[in-house]
Design a protein around this motif. Structure first.
Motif, mmCIF file in Angstrom:
data_model
loop_
_atom_site.group_PDB
_atom_site.id
_atom_site.type_symbol
_atom_site.label_atom_id
_atom_site.label_comp_id
_atom_site.label_asym_id
_atom_site.label_seq_id
_atom_site.Cartn_x
_atom_site.Cartn_y
_atom_site.Cartn_z
ATOM 1 N N ILE A 55 37.813 -31.638 -2.249
ATOM 2 C CA ILE A 55 36.805 -31.702 -1.182
ATOM 3 C C ILE A 55 36.656 -33.159 -0.771
ATOM 4 O O ILE A 55 36.591 -34.041 -1.633
ATOM 5 C CB ILE A 55 35.417 -31.230 -1.684
ATOM 6 N N ASP A 56 36.591 -33.391 0.511
ATOM 7 C CA ASP A 56 36.277 -34.723 1.002
ATOM 8 C C ASP A 56 34.932 -34.634 1.715
ATOM 9 O O ASP A 56 34.826 -34.010 2.775
ATOM 10 C CB ASP A 56 37.389 -35.191 1.962
ATOM 11 N N ILE A 57 33.909 -35.237 1.114
ATOM 12 C CA ILE A 57 32.565 -35.158 1.710
ATOM 13 C C ILE A 57 32.444 -36.260 2.766
ATOM 14 O O ILE A 57 32.526 -37.440 2.445
ATOM 15 C CB ILE A 57 31.464 -35.354 0.629
ATOM 16 N N GLY A 58 32.257 -35.860 4.006
ATOM 17 C CA GLY A 58 32.150 -36.843 5.092
ATOM 18 C C GLY A 58 33.517 -37.366 5.467
ATOM 19 O O GLY A 58 33.877 -38.504 5.187
ATOM 20 N N THR A 59 34.276 -36.529 6.133
ATOM 21 C CA THR A 59 35.695 -36.846 6.339
ATOM 22 C C THR A 59 35.931 -37.826 7.483
ATOM 23 O O THR A 59 36.978 -38.458 7.568
ATOM 24 C CB THR A 59 36.485 -35.535 6.527
ATOM 25 N N GLY A 60 34.928 -37.963 8.362
ATOM 26 C CA GLY A 60 35.073 -38.879 9.505
ATOM 27 C C GLY A 60 35.981 -38.290 10.574
ATOM 28 O O GLY A 60 36.606 -37.245 10.382
ATOM 29 N N ALA A 61 36.062 -38.985 11.712
ATOM 30 C CA ALA A 61 36.878 -38.476 12.826
ATOM 31 C C ALA A 61 38.349 -38.450 12.454
ATOM 32 O O ALA A 61 39.103 -37.579 12.876
ATOM 33 C CB ALA A 61 36.662 -39.365 14.043
ATOM 34 N N SER A 62 38.766 -39.391 11.627
ATOM 35 C CA SER A 62 40.189 -39.489 11.286
ATOM 36 C C SER A 62 40.623 -38.353 10.366
ATOM 37 O O SER A 62 41.746 -37.902 10.424
ATOM 38 C CB SER A 62 40.452 -40.812 10.566
ATOM 39 N N CYS A 63 39.720 -37.920 9.488
ATOM 40 C CA CYS A 63 40.036 -36.933 8.448
ATOM 41 C C CYS A 63 41.073 -37.513 7.472
ATOM 42 O O CYS A 63 41.868 -36.803 6.867
ATOM 43 C CB CYS A 63 40.569 -35.652 9.102
ATOM 44 N N GLU A 66 31.818 -32.550 7.373
ATOM 45 C CA GLU A 66 31.328 -33.568 8.309
ATOM 46 C C GLU A 66 30.042 -33.074 8.954
ATOM 47 O O GLU A 66 29.870 -31.876 9.188
ATOM 48 C CB GLU A 66 32.416 -33.842 9.367
ATOM 49 N N ILE A 67 29.101 -34.011 9.208
ATOM 50 C CA ILE A 67 27.848 -33.598 9.866
ATOM 51 C C ILE A 67 27.860 -33.948 11.354
ATOM 52 O O ILE A 67 27.143 -33.354 12.141
ATOM 53 C CB ILE A 67 26.603 -34.278 9.221
ATOM 54 N N ASP A 68 28.662 -34.896 11.697
ATOM 55 C CA ASP A 68 28.646 -35.411 13.064
ATOM 56 C C ASP A 68 29.586 -34.586 13.946
ATOM 57 O O ASP A 68 30.758 -34.409 13.622
ATOM 58 C CB ASP A 68 29.102 -36.881 13.011
ATOM 59 N N GLU A 69 29.035 -34.107 15.086
ATOM 60 C CA GLU A 69 29.786 -33.177 15.937
ATOM 61 C C GLU A 69 31.111 -33.796 16.423
ATOM 62 O O GLU A 69 32.165 -33.178 16.331
ATOM 63 C CB GLU A 69 28.892 -32.783 17.131
#
Ligand code: SAH
Length: 526
Positions: free
Chosen positions: A117-125, A143-146
């Protein structure tokens, strides 16, 4: 004068990145500019003629990340201009550390399919993409950010990795609980948490320290939106939420881990974790890349997993040795892998594939005896022994005194395997071990039983298992075969990750591979 000037420019010595990190030096910007026209506008030539780039230019950094991911991992990534730009070398250190932690799991807890699991993967993933592309790991990326979620999902699609990566939009107050997929038990979780306190972040412009005197990360251009960087309570509060979830989830996740941005936070979290799981079940490391240092902290709630000293040893800057390596020219990766596997099987080295791709192949190697030593002597002795075995077998068959029907493996050969072949031991000890998926071609015990080995022999195997497990490993190493930059050669690297023989054994083993590479050899001379 000249001397003085030089002294003024002395940088503190660079700490070592992970020994398997391919970014040990700055990239060759000239080569990048030649190869990637889109990078050219960011490449600058210094007065001394060296090609470089401006690390304070966010657009240039973003382009560098994209082309490194493309060049070294075949990954296509799109990054929004107003979000965090991940630096590839530092991220790779974390993935490599996770590889080390997984390699250290007790055999019965090692899975053939790794789920992370990657918590908070960011736009890049980025972590999930590296993990899936490099190691074929299955990843849940949250990710929480749309906007980040959409970009991350798009990046997975662009690389056709949806079979391996699921990107999930989650609520801000969720970390692991309520996020995990029901039917999956996970091997690890990782996280690069948002690391500024919300109040501190307001004053960060132009400063190198936050209000509490902590270092901010302005080495490169500031990249990242406030949602990515700001977590109320800062990274400690964020990580404490993961710790709380780990207490509830227990061994649903074998190894919990997170990156930490500030050394002072490492100390706080360390004492909390020591109290929670005990020193033996947690570990720390530093991720060093150039002048940037971040920390990694991992813990487990599974009593069978010992993490103390695991990973740290391969990281601490002073002790780190570069891997031993040599190059085979004009060979494909597949042929090199076949040859290495053959040569290792021949001397009964236990091997486990940890990474497999079109340009890289890595295995964890374990040996309990120095089977690579005195090869010539061994070959002769075993040839004599084999002759003797054949003679006895013929006699036995003739006399029809053999209790074991259809046993085509001579008794001595079975015992030879048992002595030094842990792959057999694991499965022979059927009482308390999960079935072990063999990645090798060695006969496995179910085959041995199919061969109707009589019970007394099986008992012997178990006895040897017990003896061997008490013995220390002589060699514990990682071998990596990599396609070279010119695509014609294969580089073989080997690093020690433990074992009583340490680097000396690794050196001897690599010499064995080298000197036997072109020899015509029988497959099973131990
Ligand atoms: N992993 C990426 C991004 C790290 S920044 C990298 O290393 O480059 C931290 C990310 O966590 C941000 O994208 C932020 O939006 C996300 N985030 C913050 N709180 C979260 C939560 N509770 N669950 C999942 N993601 C979260």
């Amino acid at each position: 004068m000249g001397k003085k000037k030089k002294e003024n420019h002395v940088h503190p010595p660079l700490k070592q990145p992970h020994p398997r990190n391919i970014y040990k030096r700055l990239p060759d910007f000239k080569e990048l500019a030649l190869k990637f026209p889109e990078f050219r506008k960011f490449a600058k030539t210094n007065l001394d003629g060296k090609v470089t780039m401006d690390f304070k230019d966010k657009e240039a950094l973003s382009m560098l990340t994209k082309i490194l991911l493309k060049k070294d991992f075949g990954l296509d990534v799109d990054l929004p201009s107003d979000r965090l730009v991940p630096t590839v070398p530092l991220r790779l250190n974390y993935v490599l550390w996770i590889e080390d932690l997984l390699a250290n799991l007790p055999p019965k807890l090692k899975s053939s399919d790794i789920h992370g699991i990657d918590i908070g993967t960011g736009a890049s993933c980025i972590y999930a993409l590296l993990a899936a592309r490099k190691n074929n790991w299955y990843m849940l990326a949250t990710e929480i950010d749309e906007i980040n979620f959409e970009y991350a999902d798009q990046n997975v699609a662009m690389n056709s990795l949806h079979d391996f990566i699921k990107v999930k939009k989650v609520r801000e107050d969720l970390f692991l609980c309520g996020v995990l997929e029901e039917d999956i038990s996970y091997d690890f979780c990782m996280c690069n948490p948002p690391f500024f306190c919300s109040t501190d972040s307001l004053s960060m412009n132009g400063k190198t320290k936050d209000r509490s005197g902590h270092r901010l990360p302005p080495k490169n251009a500031h990249t990242g939106s406030s949602a990515e960087l700001i977590a109320s309570g800062g990274e400690v509060a964020f990580i404490k939420n993961i710790i709380k979830d780990s207490i509830k989830l227990k061994d649903r996740v074998k190894i919990y881990s997170t990156m930490v941005g500030h050394k002072s936070n490492v100390d706080k979290l360390r004492s909390e974790l020591v109290e929670l799981v005990g020193e033996e079940h947690m570990t720390l490391t530093s991720f060093n890349q150039g002048h940037v240092t971040r920390w990694g902290i991992a813990w487990t709630l599974n009593k069978d997993i010992k993490l103390l000293n695991c990973g740290e040893k391969s990281f601490s800057s002073k002790k780190t040795k570069p891997p031993l390596e040599y190059t085979h020219h004009d060979i494909t990766l597949d042929s090199a892998v076949d040859r290495v596997r053959f040569l290792l099987e021949r001397i009964k080295i236990d091997k486990r594939v940890i990474q497999k791709s079109s340009y890289e192949y890595a295995m964890e190697l374990t040996a309990y005896e120095e089977t690579w030593k005195n090869q010539r002597k061994r070959r002769r002795a075993e040839e004599r022994e084999m002759k003797e075995v054949k003679r006895l077998k013929t006699e036995e068959t003739n006399e029809n005194h053999n209790n074991c029907k259809n046993n085509d493996i001579p008794q001595t050969e079975v015992n030879m395997y048992c002595d030094i072949q842990p792959e057999i031991h694991k499965t022979a000890d059927i009482n308390n071990r999960a079935p072990h998926k063999s990645t090798t071609n060695e006969p496995n015990p179910s085959d041995v039983n199919k061969n109707n080995i009589c019970p007394s022999t099986v008992k012997d195997i178990t006895t040897v298992v017990v003896i061997n497990e008490e013995k220390n490993k002589v060699l514990s190493a990682i071998i990596i075969l990599k396609v070279s930059d010119n695509k014609k050669d294969v580089v073989i690297q080997m690093s020690s990750i433990g074992g009583t023989g340490g680097w000396q054994s690794v050196h001897q083993l690599i010499c064995y591979l080298k000197s036997n590479w072109d020899r015509q050899l029988k497959p099973n001379i131990g």
